[in-house]
Design an enzyme around this catalytic site. Structure first.
Site, mmCIF file in Angstrom:
data_model
loop_
_atom_site.group_PDB
_atom_site.id
_atom_site.type_symbol
_atom_site.label_atom_id
_atom_site.label_comp_id
_atom_site.label_asym_id
_atom_site.label_seq_id
_atom_site.Cartn_x
_atom_site.Cartn_y
_atom_site.Cartn_z
ATOM 1 N N GLY A 143 3.033 -1.015 4.260
ATOM 2 C CA GLY A 143 3.084 0.417 3.974
ATOM 3 C C GLY A 143 4.511 0.845 3.669
ATOM 4 O O GLY A 143 5.024 0.655 2.568
ATOM 5 N N GLY A 144 5.173 1.412 4.664
ATOM 6 C CA GLY A 144 6.506 1.997 4.475
ATOM 7 C C GLY A 144 7.501 1.088 3.764
ATOM 8 O O GLY A 144 8.206 1.530 2.841
ATOM 9 N N GLY A 166 2.624 2.407 10.791
ATOM 10 C CA GLY A 166 3.550 3.524 10.656
ATOM 11 C C GLY A 166 4.236 3.915 11.952
ATOM 12 O O GLY A 166 4.850 4.980 12.040
ATOM 13 N N GLU A 226 -5.120 -4.975 10.465
ATOM 14 C CA GLU A 226 -4.122 -3.931 10.699
ATOM 15 C C GLU A 226 -4.449 -3.195 11.994
ATOM 16 O O GLU A 226 -5.293 -2.283 12.004
ATOM 17 C CB GLU A 226 -4.127 -2.924 9.541
ATOM 18 C CG GLU A 226 -3.781 -3.521 8.204
ATOM 19 C CD GLU A 226 -3.162 -2.471 7.280
ATOM 20 O OE1 GLU A 226 -2.079 -2.751 6.753
ATOM 21 O OE2 GLU A 226 -3.739 -1.391 7.108
ATOM 22 N N ASN A 286 0.870 -1.174 0.000
ATOM 23 C CA ASN A 286 0.000 0.000 0.000
ATOM 24 C C ASN A 286 0.906 1.222 0.000
ATOM 25 O O ASN A 286 1.503 1.553 1.028
ATOM 26 C CB ASN A 286 -0.895 -0.034 1.251
ATOM 27 C CG ASN A 286 -1.737 1.223 1.397
ATOM 28 O OD1 ASN A 286 -1.768 2.068 0.494
ATOM 29 N ND2 ASN A 286 -2.407 1.360 2.532
ATOM 30 N N TRP A 287 1.004 1.864 -1.146
ATOM 31 C CA TRP A 287 1.931 3.003 -1.269
ATOM 32 C C TRP A 287 1.367 4.272 -0.631
ATOM 33 O O TRP A 287 2.044 5.280 -0.551
ATOM 34 C CB TRP A 287 2.262 3.254 -2.746
ATOM 35 C CG TRP A 287 3.009 2.137 -3.399
ATOM 36 C CD1 TRP A 287 3.333 0.921 -2.857
ATOM 37 C CD2 TRP A 287 3.541 2.107 -4.736
ATOM 38 N NE1 TRP A 287 4.021 0.151 -3.770
ATOM 39 C CE2 TRP A 287 4.163 0.857 -4.927
ATOM 40 C CE3 TRP A 287 3.549 3.032 -5.799
ATOM 41 C CZ2 TRP A 287 4.784 0.506 -6.120
ATOM 42 C CZ3 TRP A 287 4.153 2.684 -6.990
ATOM 43 C CH2 TRP A 287 4.778 1.428 -7.147
ATOM 44 N N LYS A 288 0.109 4.217 -0.221
ATOM 45 C CA LYS A 288 -0.568 5.385 0.376
ATOM 46 C C LYS A 288 -0.399 6.589 -0.544
ATOM 47 O O LYS A 288 -0.360 6.421 -1.761
ATOM 48 C CB LYS A 288 -0.044 5.615 1.802
ATOM 49 C CG LYS A 288 -0.180 4.332 2.649
ATOM 50 C CD LYS A 288 -0.020 4.520 4.122
ATOM 51 C CE LYS A 288 -0.213 3.176 4.818
ATOM 52 N NZ LYS A 288 -0.157 3.270 6.266
ATOM 53 N N SER A 306 3.713 -2.047 10.310
ATOM 54 C CA SER A 306 5.164 -2.075 10.558
ATOM 55 C C SER A 306 5.787 -3.433 10.215
ATOM 56 O O SER A 306 6.709 -3.875 10.892
ATOM 57 C CB SER A 306 5.488 -1.662 11.997
ATOM 58 O OG SER A 306 5.031 -0.335 12.235
ATOM 59 N N HIS A 348 -9.426 0.964 4.703
ATOM 60 C CA HIS A 348 -8.177 1.164 5.458
ATOM 61 C C HIS A 348 -8.460 2.084 6.650
ATOM 62 O O HIS A 348 -9.302 2.979 6.560
ATOM 63 C CB HIS A 348 -7.108 1.770 4.544
ATOM 64 C CG HIS A 348 -5.747 1.761 5.165
ATOM 65 N ND1 HIS A 348 -5.357 2.709 6.076
ATOM 66 C CD2 HIS A 348 -4.713 0.896 5.044
ATOM 67 C CE1 HIS A 348 -4.126 2.425 6.479
ATOM 68 N NE2 HIS A 348 -3.716 1.329 5.869
ATOM 69 N N GLU A 370 -6.932 4.542 7.732
ATOM 70 C CA GLU A 370 -6.780 5.972 7.419
ATOM 71 C C GLU A 370 -8.048 6.501 6.749
ATOM 72 O O GLU A 370 -8.430 7.658 6.962
ATOM 73 C CB GLU A 370 -5.533 6.181 6.543
ATOM 74 C CG GLU A 370 -4.269 6.009 7.382
ATOM 75 C CD GLU A 370 -3.074 5.430 6.644
ATOM 76 O OE1 GLU A 370 -3.029 5.487 5.400
ATOM 77 O OE2 GLU A 370 -2.173 4.905 7.327
HETATM 78 P P1 13P Z 1 3.208 0.458 7.681
HETATM 79 O O1 13P Z 1 3.738 -0.832 7.080
HETATM 80 O O2 13P Z 1 3.919 1.666 7.187
HETATM 81 O O3 13P Z 1 3.094 0.369 9.163
HETATM 82 O O4 13P Z 1 1.697 0.608 7.119
HETATM 83 C C1 13P Z 1 0.842 -0.455 7.200
HETATM 84 C C2 13P Z 1 -0.383 -0.128 6.433
HETATM 85 O O5 13P Z 1 -1.167 0.723 6.816
HETATM 86 C C3 13P Z 1 -0.619 -0.838 5.164
HETATM 87 O O6 13P Z 1 -1.894 -0.634 4.695
#
Ligand code: 13P
Length: 254
Positions: A234-235, A173, A167, A9-11, A213, A96, A98
């Protein structure tokens, strides 16, 4: 046997030209040897045409991070499932945390989107997870089971086609990963909820990811757990080498 699925997920990161370069680097890193793991990237919607062109003919699938539930019409600023399908997308992340937090999406919204995604032939990756406050109050099970029941209500035989991402909000994050035991406990609870909803056969087939994470260093231990069928990253998905490291960990975690 459920095939593991690792999705990035590149957000809201990467311009179209940056996305093109990252997708090309991921494709080059993975190579053309058939991968035991299903690999997916979900860039921002505006990057999808560029990423689609780069990933055509590779074993890497791609998808969006959100969509609207209507197939077309006067909904300024929104993206519809048939538009994603037309570009070759096969997946869409829905609900998600967010989106639930910043854009006030409810389980009912996620349910409508999930139905629309399935109707268009997309695989929805539906996210659920508790906040730290909810965990500390001992409400994790109720919150997550409630999100699963609400977001995936009335899917009938299509329930088996959904991918679920657990999640925990406190792990996203933050660098604070859930322990493999914590993640397994909730993924198992999700599977039990699915069994109540659609029967044991369906529950055995649905893939349930962990996200929050996840990195190459902790991925194998998490994905070795019996109910953790992959990761939503994510990251660590924003660099080809760390994303590839997680894919390798998933392949080794069988
Ligand atoms: P991180 O891997 O950056 O914690 O993000 C997880 C995430 O929200 C994937 O959708």
């Amino acid at each position: 046997m459920r095939r593991k699925i690792v999705a990035g997920n590149w957000k809201m990161n990467k311009t179209p030209s940056e996305a093109k370069a990252l997708a090309a680097e991921i494709a080059a890193t993975l190579g053309s040897e058939p991968c035991a793991v299903e690999v997916v990237v979900c860039p921002p919607a505006i990057d999808l045409p560029a990423v689609s062109a780069v990933l055509a003919g590779t074993q890497i699938g791609f998808g969006a991070q959100n969509m609207y539930h209507e197939p077309k019409g006067a909904f300024t600023g929104e993206t519809a499932a048939p538009m994603l399908v037309d570009l070759g997308a096969k997946y869409v992340i829905l609900g998600h945390s967010e989106r639930r937090t910043y854009f006030k999406e409810t389980d009912a919204d996620v349910n409508k989107k999930t139905k629309a995604a399935l109707a268009a032939g997309l695989t929805p990756i539906v996210c659920v997870g508790e906040t730290l406050e909810e965990r500390d109050a001992g409400k994790t099970g109720d919150v997550v089971a409630g999100q699963v029941r609400g977001s995936l209500a009335d899917l009938g035989a299509d329930l088996v086609k959904v991918v679920i991402a657990y999640e925990p909000v406190w792990a996203i994050g933050t660098g604070r990963t859930a322990t493999p035991e914590q993640a397994q406990e909730v993924d198992a609870l999700i599977r039990k909820t699915l069994a109540d909803m659609g029967g044991a056969d369906v529950a055995e087939k649905v893939r349930i990811q962990y996200g929050g994470s996840m990195k190459p260093e902790n991925a194998k231990e998490l994905m070795a757990k019996p109910d953790i069928d992959g990761g939503l990253i994510g990251g660590a998905a924003l660099k080809a080498d760390s994303f590839a490291g997680i894919i390798a960990a998933a392949a080794a975690a069988k």
